[in-house]
Scaffold this motif. Structure first.
Motif, PDB file in Angstrom:
ATOM      1  N   LYS A  30       0.817  -1.207   0.000  1.00 39.30           N
ATOM      2  CA  LYS A  30       0.000   0.000   0.000  1.00 39.30           C
ATOM      3  C   LYS A  30       0.848   1.253   0.000  1.00 39.30           C
ATOM      4  N   SER A  31       0.369   2.272  -0.717  1.00 38.40           N
ATOM      5  CA  SER A  31       0.931   3.606  -0.837  1.00 38.40           C
ATOM      6  C   SER A  31       2.431   3.584  -1.065  1.00 38.40           C
ATOM      7  N   GLY A  32       3.012   4.795  -1.142  1.00 42.23           N
ATOM      8  CA  GLY A  32       4.398   4.884  -1.502  1.00 42.23           C
ATOM      9  C   GLY A  32       4.634   4.517  -2.954  1.00 42.23           C
ATOM     10  N   LEU A  33       3.613   3.935  -3.610  1.00 46.47           N
ATOM     11  CA  LEU A  33       3.781   3.452  -4.967  1.00 46.47           C
ATOM     12  C   LEU A  33       3.380   4.485  -6.000  1.00 46.47           C
ATOM     13  N   LYS A  34       2.445   5.345  -5.671  1.00 51.92           N
ATOM     14  CA  LYS A  34       1.924   6.264  -6.673  1.00 51.92           C
ATOM     15  C   LYS A  34       3.007   7.166  -7.223  1.00 51.92           C
ATOM     16  N   ASP A  35       3.754   7.823  -6.321  1.00 52.19           N
ATOM     17  CA  ASP A  35       4.812   8.711  -6.778  1.00 52.19           C
ATOM     18  C   ASP A  35       5.909   7.933  -7.475  1.00 52.19           C
ATOM     19  N   GLN A  36       6.223   6.748  -6.940  1.00 46.27           N
ATOM     20  CA  GLN A  36       7.270   5.944  -7.535  1.00 46.27           C
ATOM     21  C   GLN A  36       6.895   5.524  -8.945  1.00 46.27           C
ATOM     22  N   GLN A  37       5.659   5.090  -9.143  1.00 44.17           N
ATOM     23  CA  GLN A  37       5.233   4.670 -10.461  1.00 44.17           C
ATOM     24  C   GLN A  37       5.182   5.847 -11.414  1.00 44.17           C
ATOM     25  N   SER A  38       4.843   7.025 -10.921  1.00 44.80           N
ATOM     26  CA  SER A  38       4.796   8.203 -11.774  1.00 44.80           C
ATOM     27  C   SER A  38       6.148   8.468 -12.407  1.00 44.80           C
ATOM     28  N   ASN A  39       7.206   8.109 -11.711  1.00 44.07           N
ATOM     29  CA  ASN A  39       8.553   8.364 -12.206  1.00 44.07           C
ATOM     30  C   ASN A  39       9.093   7.226 -13.058  1.00 44.07           C
ATOM     31  N   ASN A  40       8.353   6.114 -13.152  1.00 44.41           N
ATOM     32  CA  ASN A  40       8.920   4.950 -13.806  1.00 44.41           C
ATOM     33  C   ASN A  40       8.095   4.383 -14.947  1.00 44.41           C
ATOM     34  N   THR A  41       6.975   4.994 -15.288  1.00 38.80           N
ATOM     35  CA  THR A  41       6.139   4.404 -16.313  1.00 38.80           C
ATOM     36  C   THR A  41       6.482   4.884 -17.712  1.00 38.80           C
ATOM     37  N   SER A  42       7.424   5.803 -17.863  1.00 41.90           N
ATOM     38  CA  SER A  42       7.917   6.128 -19.193  1.00 41.90           C
ATOM     39  C   SER A  42       8.962   5.075 -19.544  1.00 41.90           C
ATOM     40  N   VAL A  43       8.486   3.930 -19.995  1.00 38.11           N
ATOM     41  CA  VAL A  43       9.325   2.737 -20.009  1.00 38.11           C
ATOM     42  C   VAL A  43      10.348   2.708 -21.124  1.00 38.11           C
ATOM     43  N   ALA A  44      10.107   3.406 -22.201  1.00 40.57           N
ATOM     44  CA  ALA A  44      11.054   3.331 -23.303  1.00 40.57           C
ATOM     45  C   ALA A  44      10.868   4.549 -24.193  1.00 40.57           C
ATOM     46  N   ALA A  45      11.900   4.863 -24.976  1.00 36.47           N
ATOM     47  CA  ALA A  45      11.809   6.012 -25.878  1.00 36.47           C
ATOM     48  C   ALA A  45      10.753   5.771 -26.933  1.00 36.47           C
ATOM     49  N   THR A  46      10.577   4.537 -27.359  1.00 35.97           N
ATOM     50  CA  THR A  46       9.534   4.191 -28.300  1.00 35.97           C
ATOM     51  C   THR A  46       8.688   3.078 -27.701  1.00 35.97           C
ATOM     52  N   ASP A  47       7.478   2.895 -28.261  1.00 34.51           N
ATOM     53  CA  ASP A  47       6.574   1.899 -27.706  1.00 34.51           C
ATOM     54  C   ASP A  47       7.023   0.473 -27.981  1.00 34.51           C
ATOM     55  N   GLU A  48       7.681   0.251 -29.101  1.00 34.01           N
ATOM     56  CA  GLU A  48       8.031  -1.094 -29.496  1.00 34.01           C
ATOM     57  C   GLU A  48       9.488  -1.169 -29.948  1.00 34.01           C
ATOM     58  N   ILE A  49      10.094  -2.335 -29.740  1.00 33.11           N
ATOM     59  CA  ILE A  49      11.424  -2.585 -30.276  1.00 33.11           C
ATOM     60  C   ILE A  49      11.334  -3.795 -31.206  1.00 33.11           C
ATOM     61  N   SER A  50      12.295  -3.941 -32.065  1.00 33.54           N
ATOM     62  CA  SER A  50      12.245  -5.015 -33.044  1.00 33.54           C
ATOM     63  C   SER A  50      12.507  -6.369 -32.388  1.00 33.54           C
ATOM     64  N   GLU A  51      12.094  -7.428 -33.072  1.00 28.64           N
ATOM     65  CA  GLU A  51      12.354  -8.768 -32.564  1.00 28.64           C
ATOM     66  C   GLU A  51      13.858  -9.032 -32.473  1.00 28.64           C
ATOM     67  N   ALA A  52      14.631  -8.479 -33.418  1.00 27.04           N
ATOM     68  CA  ALA A  52      16.081  -8.667 -33.384  1.00 27.04           C
ATOM     69  C   ALA A  52      16.683  -8.044 -32.133  1.00 27.04           C
ATOM     70  N   ASP A  53      16.224  -6.824 -31.781  1.00 31.08           N
ATOM     71  CA  ASP A  53      16.739  -6.164 -30.579  1.00 31.08           C
ATOM     72  C   ASP A  53      16.304  -6.903 -29.326  1.00 31.08           C
ATOM     73  N   ALA A  54      15.054  -7.360 -29.301  1.00 35.65           N
ATOM     74  CA  ALA A  54      14.556  -8.114 -28.150  1.00 35.65           C
ATOM     75  C   ALA A  54      15.325  -9.419 -27.990  1.00 35.65           C
ATOM     76  N   THR A  55      15.609 -10.088 -29.104  1.00 41.19           N
ATOM     77  CA  THR A  55      16.357 -11.343 -29.063  1.00 41.19           C
ATOM     78  C   THR A  55      17.774 -11.115 -28.550  1.00 41.19           C
ATOM     79  N   ALA A  56      18.416 -10.064 -29.033  1.00 36.99           N
ATOM     80  CA  ALA A  56      19.777  -9.757 -28.584  1.00 36.99           C
ATOM     81  C   ALA A  56      19.806  -9.476 -27.091  1.00 36.99           C
ATOM     82  N   SER A  57      18.823  -8.723 -26.620  1.00 41.32           N
ATOM     83  CA  SER A  57      18.744  -8.412 -25.195  1.00 41.32           C
ATOM     84  C   SER A  57      18.529  -9.666 -24.373  1.00 41.32           C
TER      85      SER A  57
END
Length: 396
Positions: A30-57
């Motif tokens: 409970k709590s303490g999560l709202k502010d933390q999530q606000s700072n962490n939900t911009s997960v990537a510069a783009t919405d999707e990455i290629s299968e090749a990049d995902a595979t390499a990772s």
């Protein structure tokens, strides 16, 4: 397995809201999560990455994780042998779990926690027969004060803090001696000796990945099978946090998921999200805003009246949900998994990777990067993603 019941002070959470907020990113506390999530939900510069990049990772992660595990395991084994000045057969030397935590140099914080919470007698009981997933000092050091050092832990006087620490230690203990090779090489779970307050809040979840085991998607067994006279210790690298919120409660209380919550309400799925047993890939509000109408805002969703559109929305939401608990290590390597969607297209593709993994709908061009993820709740797991999973490509 038989469970031992313990009292939990309900005032605990109010006292720990601020102090634990930095650590609870991967737990439905409970709590303490709202502010933390606000700072962490911009997960990537783009919405999707290629299968090749995902595979390499994914491949790089798999190789490095196993290499790190083997090196760390070897170092810990040397430390144990030096500290005990004997063979690894602790049974021959009458060392209980409690005595081993005091003898081994990487358990100073744990030994202090056992002592200050009054659990020394239970951990020293020759008839206990426990498996204890024991956090090392580095794990405790990641916690906020006063839980981060042995000195701070021994100085704790606040009953609510002691109650939380005691319950947390109980969440690490399981009745019966379970060696590393007895852990099923698949998704599995164990009931702990923590008192059950809500569905599955006393359950831990184990994931296999190559030759390694992770618990609740956050704590890895870094040294298996340290035997004691009254049980067995599995050394872990993070403190396990027991959940206090359901998936539905977490989403409902988090400002980043207003659109998803509206969709759950409109489709009568919110109550199910507070019970059940499932994993949800949760798109943020920003992810919904990039979707076509009427699924792109709270107002648009609330205005839906046609039953067929509500049905389509329900299937869209269910396309983000898997039955059962799936943590990052359970995602596999680009495996198809069946969602709860009742449409003709009901499978998604998942993969383990950095920092959690990737997921792709059949209509997505690339893979969405999960971050944050492995958020364990009383009834499931949440993986946050930056965009919707699509069953079919959007119409132009």
């Amino acid at each position: 397995m038989k469970r031992t019941m313990f009292h939990v002070n309900k005032r605990l959470y109010a006292a720990l809201l601020v102090s634990l907020s930095l650590f609870l990113i991967t737990s439905c506390q409970k709590s303490g999560l709202k502010d933390q999530q606000s700072n962490n939900t911009s997960v990537a510069a783009t919405d999707e990455i290629s299968e090749a990049d995902a595979t390499a990772s994914a491949n790089a992660y798999a190789s490095q994780a196993l290499q790190d595990y083997k090196a760390q395991k070897a170092d810990i084994q040397k430390t144990i042998q030096a500290a005990l000045a004997m063979s690894t057969d602790a049974k021959a030397n009458k060392n209980t779990i409690f005595i081993l935590t005091k003898k081994l140099p990487f358990f100073k914080s744990l030994a202090a926690a056992i002592q200050v919470t009054g659990l020394g007698k239970a951990a020293n009981d020759d008839s206990a027969h426990l498996t204890f997933f024991a956090p090392n000092d580095e794990a405790f050091a990641k916690l906020p004060e006063p839980f981060n050092t042995p000195e701070n832990i021994l100085a704790i006087k606040d009953p609510t803090q002691l109650d939380w620490l005691r319950t947390t230690l109980q969440y690490h203990a399981v009745k019966g001696e379970i060696s590393f090779d007895q852990i099923p090489q698949k998704r599995s779970s164990l009931k702990t000796v923590k008192a059950k307050k809500r569905d599955w809040d006393n359950t831990i979840y184990l994931s296999w990945f190559q030759d390694m085991v992770q618990i609740n998607g956050t704590a890895q067994i870094i040294m298996p099978d340290v035997w004691a006279t009254n049980g067995i210790i599995q050394v872990v690298d993070n403190v396990l946090m027991y959940p206090t919120q359901s998936v539905g409660e977490y989403l409902e209380s988090n400002p980043n998921f207003k659109v998803l919550t509206a969709a759950l309400v409109k489709t009568n799925l919110l109550d199910s999200a507070k019970h059940g047993n499932f994993t949800i890939f949760a798109p943020t509000d920003e992810g919904f805003r990039k979707s076509p109408k009427p699924y792109n805002s709270v107002d648009q969703i609330n205005a839906i009246t046609k039953p067929n559109v509500v049905y389509d929305l329900s299937n869209l939401v269910k396309y983000h949900i898997l039955a059962g608990h799936y943590f990052g290590w359970d995602l596999g390597f680009f495996y198809a998994k069946t969602t709860l969607s009742k449409s003709d297209v009901n499978k998604i593709i998942t993969a383990t990777g950095v920092p959690v993994g990737f997921v792709k709908g059949m209509g997505n061009v690339g893979y969405a990067k999960i971050w944050p993820g492995n958020i364990v709740c009383t009834n499931g797991v949440i993986h946050i993603i930056p965009a919707l999973l699509r069953r079919t490509p959007d119409k132009k």
